[in-house]
Design a protein around this motif. Structure first.
Motif, PDB file in Angstrom:
ATOM      1  N   ASN A 231       0.746  -1.213  -0.087  1.00  0.00           N
ATOM      2  CA  ASN A 231      -0.247  -0.011  -0.110  1.00  0.00           C
ATOM      3  C   ASN A 231       1.006   1.123  -0.010  1.00  0.00           C
ATOM      4  O   ASN A 231       0.471   2.158   0.441  1.00  0.00           O
ATOM      5  CB  ASN A 231      -0.799  -0.017   1.175  1.00  0.00           C
ATOM      6  N   LEU A 232       1.766   1.351  -0.756  1.00  0.00           N
ATOM      7  CA  LEU A 232       2.667   2.512  -0.965  1.00  0.00           C
ATOM      8  C   LEU A 232       1.684   3.567  -1.749  1.00  0.00           C
ATOM      9  O   LEU A 232       0.984   3.007  -2.637  1.00  0.00           O
ATOM     10  CB  LEU A 232       3.911   2.314  -1.678  1.00  0.00           C
ATOM     11  N   PHE A 233       1.928   4.860  -1.659  1.00  0.00           N
ATOM     12  CA  PHE A 233       1.295   5.654  -2.343  1.00  0.00           C
ATOM     13  C   PHE A 233       1.879   5.776  -3.896  1.00  0.00           C
ATOM     14  O   PHE A 233       2.859   6.123  -3.966  1.00  0.00           O
ATOM     15  CB  PHE A 233       1.194   7.117  -1.845  1.00  0.00           C
ATOM     16  N   PRO A 234       1.100   5.144  -4.673  1.00  0.00           N
ATOM     17  CA  PRO A 234       1.629   4.982  -6.141  1.00  0.00           C
ATOM     18  C   PRO A 234       1.897   6.237  -6.926  1.00  0.00           C
ATOM     19  O   PRO A 234       3.178   6.022  -7.703  1.00  0.00           O
ATOM     20  CB  PRO A 234       0.574   4.112  -6.970  1.00  0.00           C
ATOM     21  N   HIS A 235       1.485   7.279  -6.620  1.00  0.00           N
ATOM     22  CA  HIS A 235       1.751   8.606  -7.398  1.00  0.00           C
ATOM     23  C   HIS A 235       2.895   9.348  -6.714  1.00  0.00           C
ATOM     24  O   HIS A 235       3.014  10.526  -7.218  1.00  0.00           O
ATOM     25  CB  HIS A 235       0.658   9.346  -7.555  1.00  0.00           C
ATOM     26  N   MET A 236       3.503   8.995  -5.870  1.00  0.00           N
ATOM     27  CA  MET A 236       4.694   9.695  -5.120  1.00  0.00           C
ATOM     28  C   MET A 236       5.810   8.889  -4.972  1.00  0.00           C
ATOM     29  O   MET A 236       5.854   7.771  -5.069  1.00  0.00           O
ATOM     30  CB  MET A 236       4.176   9.992  -3.664  1.00  0.00           C
TER      31      MET A 236
ATOM     32  N   VAL B  70       6.075   1.360  -8.376  1.00  0.00           N
ATOM     33  CA  VAL B  70       6.103   0.424  -9.269  1.00  0.00           C
ATOM     34  C   VAL B  70       7.380   0.009  -9.819  1.00  0.00           C
ATOM     35  O   VAL B  70       7.682  -0.871 -10.360  1.00  0.00           O
ATOM     36  CB  VAL B  70       5.394   0.898 -10.283  1.00  0.00           C
ATOM     37  N   GLN B  71       8.598   0.839  -9.673  1.00  0.00           N
ATOM     38  CA  GLN B  71       9.769   0.468 -10.152  1.00  0.00           C
ATOM     39  C   GLN B  71      10.686  -0.405  -9.103  1.00  0.00           C
ATOM     40  O   GLN B  71      11.666  -0.761  -9.434  1.00  0.00           O
ATOM     41  CB  GLN B  71      10.701   1.819 -10.303  1.00  0.00           C
TER      42      GLN B  71
ATOM     43  N   LEU C 124       5.224  12.417   3.547  1.00  0.00           N
ATOM     44  CA  LEU C 124       3.916  12.832   3.414  1.00  0.00           C
ATOM     45  C   LEU C 124       3.318  13.099   4.659  1.00  0.00           C
ATOM     46  O   LEU C 124       2.896  14.300   5.327  1.00  0.00           O
ATOM     47  CB  LEU C 124       3.004  12.243   2.532  1.00  0.00           C
TER      48      LEU C 124
ATOM     49  N   TYR D 201       9.528   5.855  -8.253  1.00  0.00           N
ATOM     50  CA  TYR D 201       8.236   5.509  -7.983  1.00  0.00           C
ATOM     51  C   TYR D 201       8.150   3.984  -7.381  1.00  0.00           C
ATOM     52  O   TYR D 201       8.632   3.046  -7.849  1.00  0.00           O
ATOM     53  CB  TYR D 201       7.265   5.650  -9.024  1.00  0.00           C
TER      54      TYR D 201
END
Lengths: 229, 231, 250
Positions: free
Chosen positions: C95-100, C143-144, C108, C141
């Motif tokens: 549950n990491l924030f995908p857009h950050m 996803v990487q 954050l 990010y």
């Protein structure tokens, strides 16, 4: 039956004179519609029936009826009432331009609200839980987590709706507005050369569609940079 | 609302015309959509190109323009053809109903093309392979596996296409189809109550949209009875 | 019942939790002392995730009391936020924030919840990224990153809030086998440094080496509670024995 090219070259500049009106209709109602959509969305997800109910009724009505009917009710219908003619809104509602903006805004607002809601519902629940676990308030979660992720999810559908809006501006010609379609219809009435004029105009609209698609494609790519880096 | 009293009959027949246009354009829309999807999925480069051109043109042009072009355009084309055989004919009138029906079917069919194509590609290859492995023939696989799956995948978008069709029928009044909109215009002429008359039109369309939405919801429930894989 | 905060960090007293008519937790009594490491195991659907999710109120309990560091979990929103600040959580699906970016993920909540200035939040973030051994991924990010790296980031994100306790909800279940160890290593380090931890996990090796107590749950109840030695070598309940024989022969 022959295709008169000179008529094409003559009518294109005339029709392009109306592109300003087309753009104004599109830009104004897109911005106002987006604001309305966000308000409707917040009303719907507020969890309070007296807010969510009116929003749902608005969405139901404006998605369930033809936009042409909406334009006609606002432009031809509202002046039936004296109190409308006496109201402060009359200077806007008297003009076809104001009526077209109002109708397009109310209409696109309903559609876009549903699109945004789809985006909000698409946000992974686990991400919001992680926000809660870190102590973020409901408002902070909505601003920093839901909004940016929902915006990316909603963008493809939003770009389609934007194109629909652009096409719907042509209906303003039915209430005497001289946008590109209005001008084209006048030219056809004079020359009775529907092929040349309407096909030229269709190509102009297709180019606009293409530009809108490309622009949104760019934005989408930017917003998706964290999905496919 | 008293003003409407004398006009219910006309609104009723206008509604019947809306339904008639809806029904025929629905059939044509499915046909155009299937042909478009078939062409896009075919191996022929030419067919693919034509299908792409079809979707680009009809999705990128305002609906009203397509209707006007088809109506006036076909009248001129038909006149030209008829004049070859009988030079005395000045003008052949094309019924607005048919020009309009074909026009909105072409428009919505261009959206349906993508829906059907997506549904075809969305069928899980595992289901197809499993059917083959069980010894089902191509035709059996198509009828018993692919069609039901496609139907389930396409249904939500298809519902939206039906809503577009019913709402687009209103545009055909612009070329003079005497449906509810047209009735309203006449009624306004004698009663001078435009708001009332157009609200009636709005309510009629809202009724049609509601019926379509509810039936699609019912069908979706039926289609989702298998549960798994439904999204 | 004494309420001395230095002694018991978490107290659960007769906690019940229902999902509709389904009872997910039945009369849960649990006390966790400061610095204690607890491992909870049990078959799926036994209520172990629900239990720890009640501790930071991702789920609301229906009966009984939950007291964390002297503060009782009630409907008061302020209290819940105060409690959540003390309780970190690591999820099965990261549950990491995908857009950050990674470092923004860590900054954050520090900035929004703890009102820490940006520069200091950044410093803290980098400090904890170093502790989980991936400072070089700071500007990527989520996803990487590999699953194991993402989970280590999630742990660092929880640590940035300087919590009194961290809850782990099956932190290695979504990972490929070769990545499990890098996450367990970080968790073991944390345990050595004295962090209070409650871990829902099936990693019995980890339980053996790190846990002060192992709890076995089944059908929403705590069936057995013992130190690891006792738990693995001499389980009392038949259900525990059946579960252990299943999981250890894997």
């Amino acid at each position: 039956m022959n295709f008169d090219l000179s008529l094409v070259t003559e009518s294109i500049p005339k029709m392009l004179a109306g592109i300003g009106i087309t753009f104004q209709l599109m830009a104004l109602s897109a911005v106002l519609g987006l604001i309305l959509a966000v308000i409707l969305l917040l009303m719907r997800i507020s969890g309070k029936w007296y807010l969510s109910w009116p929003a749902q009724v608005h969405i139901y009505i404006f998605r369930g009826t033809p936009i042409l009917v909406q334009i006609f009710i606002i432009y031809y219908g509202l002046p039936q009432f004296e109190f409308i003619r006496d109201s402060v809104f009359w200077p806007i509602l008297r003009e076809p331009f104001g009526c077209a903006i109002l109708a397009l805004t109310l209409n696109t607002g309903a559609y876009v609200s549903e699109i945004l809601r789809g985006g909000v519902l698409g946000v992974d629940h686990g991400i919001l839980e992680a926000g809660s676990a870190l102590g973020l308030s409901a408002r902070q979660k909505f601003i920093y987590l839901t909004t940016p992720i929902a915006a990316r999810l909603a963008l493809p559908a939003y770009s389609n709706d934007f194109i629909s809006l652009m096409k719907a501006t042509s209906l303003a010609s039915t209430i005497t507005l001289m946008d590109m379609t209005g001008i084209a219809r006048t030219i056809v009435a004079q020359t009775f050369a529907p092929y040349e004029v309407f096909i030229s105009l269709a190509i102009i609209y297709m180019i606009l569609t293409w530009i809108i698609q490309k622009t949104f494609g760019r934005i989408e790519k930017y917003l998706s940079r964290y999905v496919n880096p | 609302m008293d003003a409407v009293t004398g006009w219910w009959d006309d609104y009723f027949w206008g509604s019947m015309i809306v339904l008639q246009v809806f029904f025929f354009s629905l059939l044509l829309m499915v046909l155009f959509g299937l042909i478009g999807a078939g062409a896009k999925l075919s191996d022929s480069r030419v067919a693919q190109k034509i299908a792409s051109a079809y979707t680009v043109i009809f999705r990128g042009t305002p609906e009203i323009l397509v209707i006007l072009l088809l109506y006036f355009g076909s009248a001129i084309a038909l006149t030209a053809i008829v004049q070859v055989f009988n030079p005395d004919v000045k003008f052949v009138d094309v019924p607005p109903m048919w020009a309009g029906t074909i026009a909105i079917a072409l428009i919505v069919g261009s959206y349906a093309t993508e829906t059907f194509r997506g549904a075809f590609l969305g069928v899980r290859p595992g289901s197809i392979e499993a059917a083959r492995a069980l010894g089902m023939s191509n035709l059996q696989t198509f009828i018993y596996i692919r069609i039901p799956e496609m139907w389930r995948l396409a249904l939500p978008a298809f519902g939206n296409h039906m809503l577009s069709l019913i709402k687009d029928t209103a545009l055909i009044s612009i070329i003079g189809l005497n449906e509810t909109f047209f009735v309203a215009k006449q009624a306004i002429g004698t009663t001078g109550e435009p708001f009332t008359m157009y609200i009636v039109v709005g309510c009629i369309y809202l009724g049609f949209s509601t019926i379509i939405t509810l039936s699609v919801m019912g069908m979706e429930k039926f289609g989702a009875r298998t549960g798994e894989g439904a999204r | 019942m004494t309420n001395s905060p230095s002694d018991a960090l978490i107290q659960m007293i007769n906690v019940d939790k229902f999902f509709g008519s389904f009872q997910a937790l039945t009369k849960i009594n649990l006390e966790v002392k400061r610095g204690e490491k607890i491992v909870i195991c049990g078959p799926s659907g036994s209520g172990k995730s629900t239990l720890i999710r009640c501790i930071n109120r991702l789920e609301e309990h229906n009966a009984g009391r939950i007291i964390i560091d002297g503060k009782e979990l009630t409907d008061q929103v302020k209290d819940i936020d105060a409690v959540r600040r003390e309780v970190g959580m690591v999820f099965q699906s990261f549950n990491l924030f995908p857009h950050m970016t990674i470092v923004k993920n860590l900054m954050l909540a520090q900035q929004l919840v703890r009102k820490i200035p940006k520069a200091e939040a950044h410093k803290t973030a980098m400090h904890f990224l170093e502790r989980v051994k991936i400072p070089d991924q700071a500007d990527k990010y989520p996803v990487q990153l590999s699953g194991g790296q993402q989970q280590r980031v999630a742990i660092a994100r929880a640590l940035c809030m300087k919590p009194e306790i961290i809850l782990f909800d099956e932190p290695t279940s979504a990972l490929d086998p070769e990545m499990i160890n890098e996450v367990l290593e970080v968790m073991t380090d944390l345990a050595r440094e004295g962090m209070t931890m409650i871990c829902v996990t099936h990693e019995m090796g980890f339980a053996r080496s790190v846990a002060d107590r192992v709890i076995f749950m089944d059908v929403g109840q705590i069936v057995e509670e013992a130190d690891p030695e006792e738990f693995f070598n001499n389980p009392k309940s038949e259900r525990t024995k059946a579960f252990l024989s299943q999981i250890l022969t894997h």
